[in-house]
Design a protein around this motif. Structure first.
Motif, mmCIF file in Angstrom:
data_model
loop_
_atom_site.group_PDB
_atom_site.id
_atom_site.type_symbol
_atom_site.label_atom_id
_atom_site.label_comp_id
_atom_site.label_asym_id
_atom_site.label_seq_id
_atom_site.Cartn_x
_atom_site.Cartn_y
_atom_site.Cartn_z
ATOM 1 N N ALA A 55 7.486 6.559 -58.283
ATOM 2 C CA ALA A 55 8.907 5.649 -58.157
ATOM 3 C C ALA A 55 9.622 5.867 -59.337
ATOM 4 N N ALA A 56 9.112 5.895 -60.573
ATOM 5 C CA ALA A 56 10.023 6.318 -61.806
ATOM 6 C C ALA A 56 10.544 7.667 -61.631
ATOM 7 N N ALA A 57 9.945 8.699 -60.957
ATOM 8 C CA ALA A 57 10.338 10.209 -60.962
ATOM 9 C C ALA A 57 11.253 10.262 -60.114
ATOM 10 N N LEU A 58 10.988 9.699 -59.079
ATOM 11 C CA LEU A 58 11.797 9.921 -57.702
ATOM 12 C C LEU A 58 13.207 9.347 -57.827
ATOM 13 N N THR A 59 13.030 7.831 -58.506
ATOM 14 C CA THR A 59 14.372 7.192 -58.828
ATOM 15 C C THR A 59 15.186 7.959 -59.949
ATOM 16 N N ALA A 61 15.092 11.372 -60.163
ATOM 17 C CA ALA A 61 15.798 12.460 -59.549
ATOM 18 C C ALA A 61 16.802 12.098 -58.619
ATOM 19 N N SER A 62 17.003 11.010 -57.985
ATOM 20 C CA SER A 62 17.988 10.497 -57.255
ATOM 21 C C SER A 62 19.174 10.110 -58.280
ATOM 22 N N GLU A 63 19.033 9.467 -59.268
ATOM 23 C CA GLU A 63 20.173 9.493 -60.435
ATOM 24 C C GLU A 63 20.885 10.322 -60.741
ATOM 25 N N ILE A 64 19.972 11.659 -60.840
ATOM 26 C CA ILE A 64 20.559 13.025 -61.616
ATOM 27 C C ILE A 64 21.273 13.466 -60.235
ATOM 28 N N ILE A 65 20.812 13.391 -59.175
ATOM 29 C CA ILE A 65 21.613 13.867 -57.974
ATOM 30 C C ILE A 65 22.913 13.284 -57.759
ATOM 31 N N ASN A 66 22.811 11.953 -57.974
ATOM 32 C CA ASN A 66 23.866 11.236 -57.842
ATOM 33 C C ASN A 66 25.060 11.725 -58.985
ATOM 34 N N ALA A 67 24.623 11.855 -60.287
ATOM 35 C CA ALA A 67 25.491 12.549 -61.303
ATOM 36 C C ALA A 67 26.018 13.535 -60.758
ATOM 37 N N LEU A 68 25.268 14.698 -60.341
ATOM 38 C CA LEU A 68 25.860 15.743 -59.666
ATOM 39 C C LEU A 68 26.887 15.571 -58.550
ATOM 40 N N SER A 99 9.597 8.895 -50.664
ATOM 41 C CA SER A 99 9.189 7.883 -51.582
ATOM 42 C C SER A 99 8.357 7.056 -50.950
ATOM 43 N N VAL A 100 9.106 6.472 -49.747
ATOM 44 C CA VAL A 100 8.487 5.413 -48.781
ATOM 45 C C VAL A 100 7.382 6.090 -48.025
ATOM 46 N N THR A 101 7.533 7.295 -47.409
ATOM 47 C CA THR A 101 6.394 7.612 -46.595
ATOM 48 C C THR A 101 5.491 8.673 -47.496
ATOM 49 N N LYS A 102 5.697 8.785 -48.649
ATOM 50 C CA LYS A 102 4.772 9.477 -49.401
ATOM 51 C C LYS A 102 4.412 10.941 -48.866
ATOM 52 N N ASP A 103 5.632 11.574 -48.477
ATOM 53 C CA ASP A 103 5.540 12.896 -47.914
ATOM 54 C C ASP A 103 6.015 14.017 -48.586
ATOM 55 N N THR A 104 5.125 14.821 -49.280
ATOM 56 C CA THR A 104 5.477 15.981 -50.478
ATOM 57 C C THR A 104 6.413 16.882 -49.774
ATOM 58 N N ALA A 105 6.176 17.279 -48.301
ATOM 59 C CA ALA A 105 7.111 18.339 -47.851
ATOM 60 C C ALA A 105 8.407 18.076 -47.887
ATOM 61 N N ILE A 106 8.715 16.672 -47.690
ATOM 62 C CA ILE A 106 10.204 16.206 -47.765
ATOM 63 C C ILE A 106 10.896 16.746 -49.284
ATOM 64 N N ILE A 107 9.985 16.365 -50.299
ATOM 65 C CA ILE A 107 10.239 16.766 -51.574
ATOM 66 C C ILE A 107 10.458 18.256 -51.684
ATOM 67 N N ASP A 108 9.657 18.766 -51.156
ATOM 68 C CA ASP A 108 9.716 20.401 -51.304
ATOM 69 C C ASP A 108 10.940 20.627 -50.598
ATOM 70 N N GLN A 109 11.342 20.409 -49.434
ATOM 71 C CA GLN A 109 12.722 20.563 -48.666
ATOM 72 C C GLN A 109 13.810 20.160 -49.861
ATOM 73 N N VAL A 110 13.885 18.976 -50.520
ATOM 74 C CA VAL A 110 14.992 18.837 -51.094
ATOM 75 C C VAL A 110 14.949 19.851 -52.474
ATOM 76 N N MET A 111 13.680 19.940 -53.053
ATOM 77 C CA MET A 111 13.839 21.224 -54.080
ATOM 78 C C MET A 111 14.231 22.395 -53.614
ATOM 79 N N GLY A 112 14.081 22.813 -52.452
ATOM 80 C CA GLY A 112 14.522 24.044 -52.012
ATOM 81 C C GLY A 112 16.125 24.112 -51.623
ATOM 82 N N LEU A 113 16.614 22.985 -51.418
ATOM 83 C CA LEU A 113 18.195 22.751 -51.496
ATOM 84 C C LEU A 113 18.634 22.680 -52.819
ATOM 85 N N ILE A 114 18.052 22.143 -53.773
ATOM 86 C CA ILE A 114 18.715 22.190 -54.974
ATOM 87 C C ILE A 114 18.608 23.579 -55.919
ATOM 88 N N LEU A 115 17.334 24.309 -55.433
ATOM 89 C CA LEU A 115 17.418 25.845 -55.750
ATOM 90 C C LEU A 115 18.390 26.476 -55.192
#
Length: 144
Positions: A55-59, A61-68, A99-115
């Motif tokens: 929860a802390a890490a993903l929150t 990450a969202s705050e940083i993306i919001n800052a971007l 965060s809700v579904t605990k699906d790491t594949a979604i995190i991988d997708q977001v990381m790919g977009l940021i990369l």
């Protein structure tokens, strides 16, 4: 435990020092790197069933993306800014879903977009940065 706190303190000081002397381009690079690190941390927390850490890490990450998203300058390239703004909003929705579904594949997708965005951002030449910022020292950037 002492080692970890020492490393964290060093990293915070290093980041503060880097930010203090950073041009707007570098600030965006640091934000993107920070988002990637928090997403990776959140993914690891999910894999370890560390729900508080997730929860802390993903929150964060969202705050940083919001800052971007907030750093986007509409005057620079309105169409590109609209596209990036939509993409950043999509990332934040997906992080919440992960965060809700605990699906790491979604995190991988977001990381790919940021990369992808970071890769393009990292390719901006020194000359183009100088032209874009024209000696500005403020934190707003042309295109994120």
């Amino acid at each position: 435990m002492y080692k970890s706190k020492g490393i964290q303190a060093y990293r915070k000081d290093s980041i503060k020092s880097d930010l203090a002397s950073a041009d707007p381009h570098r600030v965006i690079q640091l934000l993107m790197q920070g988002a990637l690190e928090k997403l990776a941390l959140g993914k690891g927390c999910i894999e370890r069933s560390d729900w508080e850490g997730k929860a802390a890490a993903l929150t964060r990450a969202s705050e940083i993306i919001n800052a971007l998203r907030d750093a986007l300058d509409r005057d620079a390239n309105p169409e590109l800014v609209d596209n990036l703004e939509s993409l950043y909003e999509y990332m934040m929705v997906r992080i919440t879903e992960a965060s809700v579904t605990k699906d790491t594949a979604i995190i991988d997708q977001v990381m790919g977009l940021i990369l992808q965005i970071k890769g393009a951002w990292d390719q901006i030449s020194t000359l183009d940065k100088q032209v874009a910022y024209g000696g500005q020292t403020e934190a707003r950037v042309g295109v994120v």
